[in-house]
Write a protein that holds these residues in place. Structure first.
Motif, PDB file in Angstrom:
ATOM      1  N   TYR A  32       0.461  -1.395   0.141  1.00 54.73           N
ATOM      2  CA  TYR A  32       0.078   0.086  -0.040  1.00 54.73           C
ATOM      3  C   TYR A  32       0.623   1.165   0.205  1.00 54.73           C
ATOM      4  CZ  TYR A  32      -4.233  -3.383   0.988  1.00 54.73           C
ATOM      5  OH  TYR A  32      -5.180  -4.200   1.296  1.00 54.73           O
ATOM      6  N   ARG A  33       0.433   2.537  -0.277  1.00 53.25           N
ATOM      7  CA  ARG A  33       1.006   4.073   0.322  1.00 53.25           C
ATOM      8  C   ARG A  33      -0.449   4.207   0.744  1.00 53.25           C
ATOM      9  NH1 ARG A  33       1.996   6.046  -5.338  1.00 53.25           N
ATOM     10  NH2 ARG A  33       1.545   3.655  -5.943  1.00 53.25           N
ATOM     11  N   VAL A  34       0.355   5.353   2.186  1.00 55.58           N
ATOM     12  CA  VAL A  34      -0.666   5.799   3.042  1.00 55.58           C
ATOM     13  C   VAL A  34      -0.322   6.772   3.203  1.00 55.58           C
ATOM     14  CG1 VAL A  34      -1.057   6.129   5.396  1.00 55.58           C
ATOM     15  CG2 VAL A  34      -0.266   3.770   4.621  1.00 55.58           C
ATOM     16  N   GLY A  35      -1.385   7.835   2.718  1.00 50.40           N
ATOM     17  CA  GLY A  35      -1.750   9.840   2.701  1.00 50.40           C
ATOM     18  C   GLY A  35      -1.812   9.935   4.136  1.00 50.40           C
ATOM     19  N   TRP A  36      -1.658  11.325   3.829  1.00 50.95           N
ATOM     20  CA  TRP A  36      -2.423  12.475   4.651  1.00 50.95           C
ATOM     21  C   TRP A  36      -2.847  13.440   4.242  1.00 50.95           C
ATOM     22  CZ3 TRP A  36      -2.731  11.161   9.579  1.00 50.95           C
ATOM     23  CH2 TRP A  36      -1.761  10.546  10.727  1.00 50.95           C
ATOM     24  N   VAL A  93      -9.079  19.150  10.683  1.00 42.11           N
ATOM     25  CA  VAL A  93      -8.842  17.848  10.932  1.00 42.11           C
ATOM     26  C   VAL A  93      -8.259  16.764   9.635  1.00 42.11           C
ATOM     27  CG1 VAL A  93     -10.524  15.436  10.946  1.00 42.11           C
ATOM     28  CG2 VAL A  93     -11.394  17.888  11.907  1.00 42.11           C
ATOM     29  N   TYR A  94      -7.684  16.240  10.623  1.00 39.54           N
ATOM     30  CA  TYR A  94      -6.084  15.894   9.875  1.00 39.54           C
ATOM     31  C   TYR A  94      -6.357  14.088   9.793  1.00 39.54           C
ATOM     32  CZ  TYR A  94      -2.570  19.323   9.333  1.00 39.54           C
ATOM     33  OH  TYR A  94      -2.146  20.726   8.887  1.00 39.54           O
ATOM     34  N   TYR A  95      -6.805  13.404   8.707  1.00 41.70           N
ATOM     35  CA  TYR A  95      -7.201  11.333   8.132  1.00 41.70           C
ATOM     36  C   TYR A  95      -5.886  10.921   7.288  1.00 41.70           C
ATOM     37  CZ  TYR A  95     -11.753  14.228   7.919  1.00 41.70           C
ATOM     38  OH  TYR A  95     -13.244  14.311   8.505  1.00 41.70           O
ATOM     39  N   CYS A  96      -5.588   9.869   7.953  1.00 39.81           N
ATOM     40  CA  CYS A  96      -4.909   9.255   6.769  1.00 39.81           C
ATOM     41  C   CYS A  96      -5.983   8.556   6.717  1.00 39.81           C
ATOM     42  CB  CYS A  96      -4.021   8.290   7.784  1.00 39.81           C
ATOM     43  SG  CYS A  96      -4.672   6.785   9.296  1.00 39.81           S
ATOM     44  N   ALA A  97      -5.296   7.761   5.585  1.00 40.43           N
ATOM     45  CA  ALA A  97      -5.832   6.825   3.914  1.00 40.43           C
ATOM     46  C   ALA A  97      -4.868   5.866   3.629  1.00 40.43           C
ATOM     47  CB  ALA A  97      -6.580   7.601   3.173  1.00 40.43           C
ATOM     48  N   ALA A  98      -5.149   4.611   3.057  1.00 35.10           N
ATOM     49  CA  ALA A  98      -4.388   4.250   2.284  1.00 35.10           C
ATOM     50  C   ALA A  98      -5.358   2.963   0.870  1.00 35.10           C
ATOM     51  CB  ALA A  98      -4.316   2.112   3.117  1.00 35.10           C
ATOM     52  N   GLY A  99      -4.382   2.980  -0.069  1.00 35.75           N
ATOM     53  CA  GLY A  99      -4.860   3.321  -0.580  1.00 35.75           C
ATOM     54  C   GLY A  99      -3.431   1.551  -1.955  1.00 35.75           C
ATOM     55  N   LEU A 100      -4.633   0.282  -2.808  1.00 33.09           N
ATOM     56  CA  LEU A 100      -3.049  -0.625  -2.902  1.00 33.09           C
ATOM     57  C   LEU A 100      -2.342   0.126  -4.495  1.00 33.09           C
ATOM     58  CD1 LEU A 100      -5.860  -3.813  -2.992  1.00 33.09           C
ATOM     59  CD2 LEU A 100      -3.336  -3.349  -2.416  1.00 33.09           C
ATOM     60  N   ASN A 101      -1.044   0.332  -4.156  1.00 32.82           N
ATOM     61  CA  ASN A 101      -0.171   0.514  -5.500  1.00 32.82           C
ATOM     62  C   ASN A 101      -0.904  -0.557  -6.691  1.00 32.82           C
ATOM     63  OD1 ASN A 101       1.246   1.878  -3.233  1.00 32.82           O
ATOM     64  ND2 ASN A 101       2.608  -0.166  -2.835  1.00 32.82           N
ATOM     65  N   GLY A 102      -0.428   0.420  -7.410  1.00 30.60           N
ATOM     66  CA  GLY A 102      -1.029  -0.492  -8.642  1.00 30.60           C
ATOM     67  C   GLY A 102      -2.448   0.626  -9.639  1.00 30.60           C
ATOM     68  N   LEU A 103      -2.439   0.718  -8.907  1.00 30.25           N
ATOM     69  CA  LEU A 103      -4.067   1.353  -9.068  1.00 30.25           C
ATOM     70  C   LEU A 103      -4.212   2.309 -10.031  1.00 30.25           C
ATOM     71  CD1 LEU A 103      -6.302   0.784  -5.889  1.00 30.25           C
ATOM     72  CD2 LEU A 103      -6.766  -0.352  -7.884  1.00 30.25           C
ATOM     73  N   THR A 104      -4.750   2.632 -11.168  1.00 32.85           N
ATOM     74  CA  THR A 104      -4.989   3.394 -12.111  1.00 32.85           C
ATOM     75  C   THR A 104      -5.903   4.499 -12.389  1.00 32.85           C
ATOM     76  OG1 THR A 104      -3.326   2.715 -13.084  1.00 32.85           O
ATOM     77  CG2 THR A 104      -4.038   4.171 -14.452  1.00 32.85           C
ATOM     78  N   PRO A 105      -6.774   5.235 -12.157  1.00 31.44           N
ATOM     79  CA  PRO A 105      -5.575   5.806 -11.744  1.00 31.44           C
ATOM     80  C   PRO A 105      -5.476   5.865  -9.945  1.00 31.44           C
ATOM     81  CG  PRO A 105      -7.925   6.480 -12.133  1.00 31.44           C
ATOM     82  CD  PRO A 105      -8.669   5.756 -12.215  1.00 31.44           C
ATOM     83  N   VAL A 106      -4.700   6.635  -9.302  1.00 29.17           N
ATOM     84  CA  VAL A 106      -4.535   6.792  -7.799  1.00 29.17           C
ATOM     85  C   VAL A 106      -5.685   6.186  -6.818  1.00 29.17           C
ATOM     86  CG1 VAL A 106      -3.324   7.278  -6.016  1.00 29.17           C
ATOM     87  CG2 VAL A 106      -1.757   7.046  -8.060  1.00 29.17           C
ATOM     88  N   TYR A 108      -7.417   6.156  -3.000  1.00 24.93           N
ATOM     89  CA  TYR A 108      -7.578   5.162  -1.547  1.00 24.93           C
ATOM     90  C   TYR A 108      -9.013   4.979  -1.218  1.00 24.93           C
ATOM     91  CZ  TYR A 108      -3.137   8.027  -1.376  1.00 24.93           C
ATOM     92  OH  TYR A 108      -1.142   8.350  -1.446  1.00 24.93           O
ATOM     93  N   GLY A 109      -8.671   3.709  -0.792  1.00 23.87           N
ATOM     94  CA  GLY A 109      -9.650   2.905  -0.391  1.00 23.87           C
ATOM     95  C   GLY A 109     -10.103   3.166   0.421  1.00 23.87           C
ATOM     96  N   TYR A 110      -9.109   2.849   2.312  1.00 26.43           N
ATOM     97  CA  TYR A 110      -9.743   2.807   3.317  1.00 26.43           C
ATOM     98  C   TYR A 110      -9.017   4.482   3.844  1.00 26.43           C
ATOM     99  CZ  TYR A 110      -9.495  -1.747   1.342  1.00 26.43           C
ATOM    100  OH  TYR A 110      -9.933  -3.088   1.363  1.00 26.43           O
ATOM    101  N   TRP A 111     -10.126   4.504   5.333  1.00 29.85           N
ATOM    102  CA  TRP A 111      -9.847   6.250   5.214  1.00 29.85           C
ATOM    103  C   TRP A 111      -9.586   5.891   7.510  1.00 29.85           C
ATOM    104  CZ3 TRP A 111      -9.075  11.020   3.092  1.00 29.85           C
ATOM    105  CH2 TRP A 111      -8.989  10.990   2.059  1.00 29.85           C
ATOM    106  N   GLY A 112      -9.163   6.829   7.688  1.00 35.30           N
ATOM    107  CA  GLY A 112      -9.478   6.729   9.381  1.00 35.30           C
ATOM    108  C   GLY A 112     -10.900   7.922   8.891  1.00 35.30           C
ATOM    109  N   GLN A 113     -10.879   8.405  10.730  1.00 36.46           N
ATOM    110  CA  GLN A 113     -11.850   8.956  11.358  1.00 36.46           C
ATOM    111  C   GLN A 113     -11.346  10.042  11.405  1.00 36.46           C
ATOM    112  OE1 GLN A 113      -9.864   7.032  13.491  1.00 36.46           O
ATOM    113  NE2 GLN A 113      -9.050   8.387  15.408  1.00 36.46           N
TER     114      GLN A 113
END
Length: 121
Positions: A32-36, A93-106, A108-113
């Motif tokens: 995964y990649r993780v973004g803020w 409010v700051y959120y983190c999110a995760a997305g699988l590598n290789g998705l086109t387009p990028v 983020y399918g999972y998000w924190g609260q």
């Protein structure tokens, strides 16, 4: 499923520092990649920083370059955002999110609260 939980937000004076944490469970983040991201009242959610877990490649928004650092801990399956030299405009409010590598387009399918960061001047 990947569950994400942010912590570490709070009230800080301008010029101060905070470290946010994003703990993941359900799966390891090696693929995964993780973004803020952050969202201030009345404004659109915006990108802050990103890390590709497996190789440690990072990227930052221009507004936070030189002040924020994103990193990860493999053993804890956790990503961090070290925030220094905080400004009042960093309040959001700051959120983190995760997305699988290789998705086109990028995507983020999972998000924190989210966790609140307030910078006083």
């Amino acid at each position: 499923q990947v569950q994400l939980v942010e912590s570490g937000g709070g009230l800080v004076q301008a010029g101060g520092s905070l470290r946010l944490s994003c703990a993941a469970s359900g799966r390891t983040l090696s693929s995964y990649r993780v973004g803020w991201f952050r969202q201030a009242p009345g404004k659109e959610r915006e990108f802050v920083a990103r890390i590709v877990w497996s190789i440690g490649s990072t990227d930052y928004a221009n507004s936070v370059k030189g002040r924020f650092t994103i990193s990860r801990d493999n053993a804890k399956n956790t990503v961090y955002l070290q925030m220094n030299s905080l400004k009042s405009e960093d309040t959001a409010v700051y959120y983190c999110a995760a997305g699988l590598n290789g998705l086109t387009p990028v995507r983020y399918g999972y998000w924190g609260q989210g966790t609140q960061v307030t910078v006083s001047s």
